[in-house]
Write a protein that holds these residues in place. Sequence first.
Motif, PDB file in Angstrom:
ATOM      1  N   UNK A 190       0.685  -1.200  -0.120  1.00  0.00           N
ATOM      2  CA  UNK A 190      -0.039   0.059   0.080  1.00  0.00           C
ATOM      3  C   UNK A 190       0.810   1.290   0.115  1.00  0.00           C
ATOM      4  N   UNK A 191       1.986   1.069   0.387  1.00  0.00           N
ATOM      5  CA  UNK A 191       2.969   2.391   0.451  1.00  0.00           C
ATOM      6  C   UNK A 191       4.083   2.487  -0.495  1.00  0.00           C
ATOM      7  N   UNK A 192       4.871   1.317  -0.362  1.00  0.00           N
ATOM      8  CA  UNK A 192       6.097   1.202  -1.569  1.00  0.00           C
ATOM      9  C   UNK A 192       5.492   0.965  -2.833  1.00  0.00           C
ATOM     10  N   UNK A 193       4.514  -0.016  -3.139  1.00  0.00           N
ATOM     11  CA  UNK A 193       4.074  -0.078  -4.391  1.00  0.00           C
ATOM     12  C   UNK A 193       3.377   1.157  -5.042  1.00  0.00           C
ATOM     13  N   UNK A 194       2.527   1.765  -4.089  1.00  0.00           N
ATOM     14  CA  UNK A 194       1.847   3.030  -4.335  1.00  0.00           C
ATOM     15  C   UNK A 194       2.885   4.060  -4.946  1.00  0.00           C
ATOM     16  N   UNK A 195       4.002   4.248  -4.163  1.00  0.00           N
ATOM     17  CA  UNK A 195       4.996   5.194  -4.481  1.00  0.00           C
ATOM     18  C   UNK A 195       5.552   4.941  -5.824  1.00  0.00           C
ATOM     19  N   UNK A 196       5.899   3.526  -6.199  1.00  0.00           N
ATOM     20  CA  UNK A 196       6.448   3.316  -7.430  1.00  0.00           C
ATOM     21  C   UNK A 196       5.292   3.412  -8.733  1.00  0.00           C
ATOM     22  N   UNK A 197       3.992   3.167  -8.482  1.00  0.00           N
ATOM     23  CA  UNK A 197       3.120   3.240  -9.194  1.00  0.00           C
ATOM     24  C   UNK A 197       3.088   5.115  -9.689  1.00  0.00           C
TER      25      UNK A 197
END
Length: 221
Positions: free
Chosen positions: A21-28
Amino acid sequence: MKFRSVFDIIGPAMIGPSSSHTAGAARIGRMARMLFGREPRRAEFVLYGSFAETFRGHGTDVALAGGILQFDTFDPRIKDALLMAKDLNIDILIVTADDPEEHPNTARITLTDDQGSLEIKGVSIGGGKIEIKEAGGFEVNLTGDYWTMLVFHEDHFGMIASIAQVLADHQINIGSMHMSRKGKGQEALLLIETDQPMDEIMGSEVEAIPDVHGVRIIAPL
């Protein structure tokens, strides 16, 4: 999804609390900014499923904003990204949506400035890994794991060969290639992943090919 190592399961170095929810979102968010190619004046985040339900507690909203500001997953500035975006006069709108057809960790991002807009659809699939499923109205499968060239062009005979020749001239090996088009002879997007880094010189040479409308070169995230 196939994990290549234990680090894919543990997740990347990051500002927590969640790799999905955080690292993946930052990459998106960061991939959206790289595809847009410039600082937007407005960013709209439409969140689905678990993203929509937990975005405040898991910091999905600040992570997406941090990605738009090109912060990596471990950048401590992520927690202040919404305020920093405001200071840069970037308007951010967060919307939640209910669509059971979407993956539970899906975000649609639309970036806009006075030159135009770009909409992408990104999914966080676990361990900080992502997949970009749509870009500019085209279906894609972009993971951010490789050097990638996206070529927006008109679909016609010889286009792929002309683009591949530029890469061959620079001794760049193509790992995979995928083309998506809106119809025969209409707008198309060629996505090329390579084994070696690419640079803006190659991008300029590809952009000079007749009927190429735009080129984006994306470094691995």
